[in-house]
Scaffold this active site. Structure first.
Site, short mmCIF file in Angstrom:
data_model
loop_
_atom_site.label_atom_id
_atom_site.label_comp_id
_atom_site.label_asym_id
_atom_site.label_seq_id
_atom_site.Cartn_x
_atom_site.Cartn_y
_atom_site.Cartn_z
N HIS A 134 0.83 -1.20 0.00
CA HIS A 134 0.00 0.00 0.00
C HIS A 134 0.87 1.25 0.00
O HIS A 134 0.60 2.21 -0.76
CB HIS A 134 -0.90 -0.03 1.25
CG HIS A 134 -1.78 1.15 1.42
ND1 HIS A 134 -3.11 1.17 1.06
CD2 HIS A 134 -1.54 2.39 1.92
CE1 HIS A 134 -3.64 2.34 1.34
NE2 HIS A 134 -2.70 3.11 1.86
N GLU A 135 1.91 1.27 0.82
CA GLU A 135 2.77 2.46 0.90
C GLU A 135 3.62 2.62 -0.36
O GLU A 135 3.79 3.74 -0.85
CB GLU A 135 3.67 2.36 2.15
CG GLU A 135 2.92 2.34 3.46
CD GLU A 135 2.01 3.54 3.66
OE1 GLU A 135 2.27 4.61 3.07
OE2 GLU A 135 1.02 3.42 4.40
N HIS A 138 1.58 4.32 -3.02
CA HIS A 138 1.48 5.79 -2.91
C HIS A 138 2.64 6.46 -3.65
O HIS A 138 2.45 7.47 -4.33
CB HIS A 138 1.51 6.22 -1.44
CG HIS A 138 0.21 6.13 -0.73
ND1 HIS A 138 -0.96 6.66 -1.23
CD2 HIS A 138 -0.11 5.59 0.48
CE1 HIS A 138 -1.95 6.45 -0.36
NE2 HIS A 138 -1.46 5.80 0.67
N GLU A 197 -6.31 6.62 -1.25
CA GLU A 197 -6.20 5.45 -0.40
C GLU A 197 -6.78 4.21 -1.08
O GLU A 197 -6.20 3.12 -1.03
CB GLU A 197 -6.89 5.69 0.95
CG GLU A 197 -6.23 6.76 1.81
CD GLU A 197 -4.82 6.40 2.25
OE1 GLU A 197 -4.36 5.26 1.99
OE2 GLU A 197 -4.17 7.25 2.87
#
Length: 264
Positions: A134-135, A138, A197
């Site tokens: 997920h990070e 980004h 997100e």
């Protein structure tokens, strides 16, 4: 003159349109990669100098091991899909910080921090891969650049062109200071939008799958995260989609992700 400035500003924005890898979503990026990396690195270095790095070698090694594996798979994807030039924007770094918050964050260029408070909810490398994927997403999706660009458009509007050709560096630094608000209630960075997100959720699942991790654990992991520590919602979840929406989206996306990106 105002009309001309407005039209030129629109042309500048149109010329700055880009597409997010994997999702294809159109985004406006008014700030160069180098400007984003430079401004964010300053904020990151200031933070990491004062942060207390974890003394737990086993857990720190786990964060580094999983992070590097996902980063390698991500770079391989970029190279294989005509985006090899993007790889140079990343100098991956994965740190575990001694902080009780249930949180993690990513800065442009692949500077990723996990707080120790999150690890009690992580029972395997696969579950940690949900967070780190997920990070990483980004960073790859350039969400920080997009937020800085939105800040510039909000602040300067039709006068954006004059900023771009005159005092852009000062304007970019001001936008960066807002986006990377050191001391903000959410940590070193202000929260991403729910749109970002959700996009990072999807892309993160793809990247962790490419790296050989099991994306099926994401459902159980996000259920644990939504329950929170001591029944409270972690800051990491505060601006994310609702728990029900996230789980439903993940369950919907998993079959296609596993079929398309899973190890054959």
């Amino acid at each position: 003159m105002k009309k001309i400035a407005y039209l030129l500003g629109v042309l500048l924005i149109l010329a700055s349109c880009s597409s997010v890898p994997l999702t294809g979503r159109k985004q406006v990026l008014l700030v160069s990669d180098q400007e984003v990396l430079s401004s964010s690195l300053t904020q990151y270095n200031d933070y990491i100098k004062t942060a207390k790095k974890s003394t737990d070698k086993v857990k720190s090694d786990m964060v580094i091991r999983v992070g590097k594996k996902i980063a390698a798979a991500t770079e391989a994807y970029l190279k294989a899909n005509g985006m090899a030039n993007e790889v140079g924007n990343f100098n991956w770094e994965f740190n575990l910080v001694n902080d009780p918050q249930v949180n993690a964050f990513c800065m442009p260029g692949g500077k990723i921090v996990v707080y120790e408070g999150l690890l009690p909810l992580v029972s395997s490398d696969d579950e940690l891969a949900v967070v780190l994927g997920h990070e990483v997403a980004h960073a790859v999706a350039k969400h920080s650049n997009e937020r800085m660009s939105q800040q510039l458009m909000s602040q300067y509007g039709a006068a954006l062109l004059s900023v771009a050709v005159s005092n852009k560096s000062a304007a970019v630094q001001q936008a960066a200071n807002t986006v990377y608000g050191v001391g903000a209630q959410y940590g070193v960075m202000l929260p991403f939008s729910r749109k970002h997100e959700s996009e990072a959720d999807y892309m993160g699942l793809v990247f962790m799958t490419m790296a050989g991790y099991n994306p099926d654990v994401a459902v159980n992991f996000w259920q644990k995260m939504s329950a929170g520590k001591n029944g409270s919602t972690p800051e990491f979840m505060s601006t994310h989609p609702s728990d029900a929406t996230r789980i439903a989206n993940i369950q919907k996306e998993l079959p296609e992700i596993k079929a398309k990106y899973g190890k054959k």
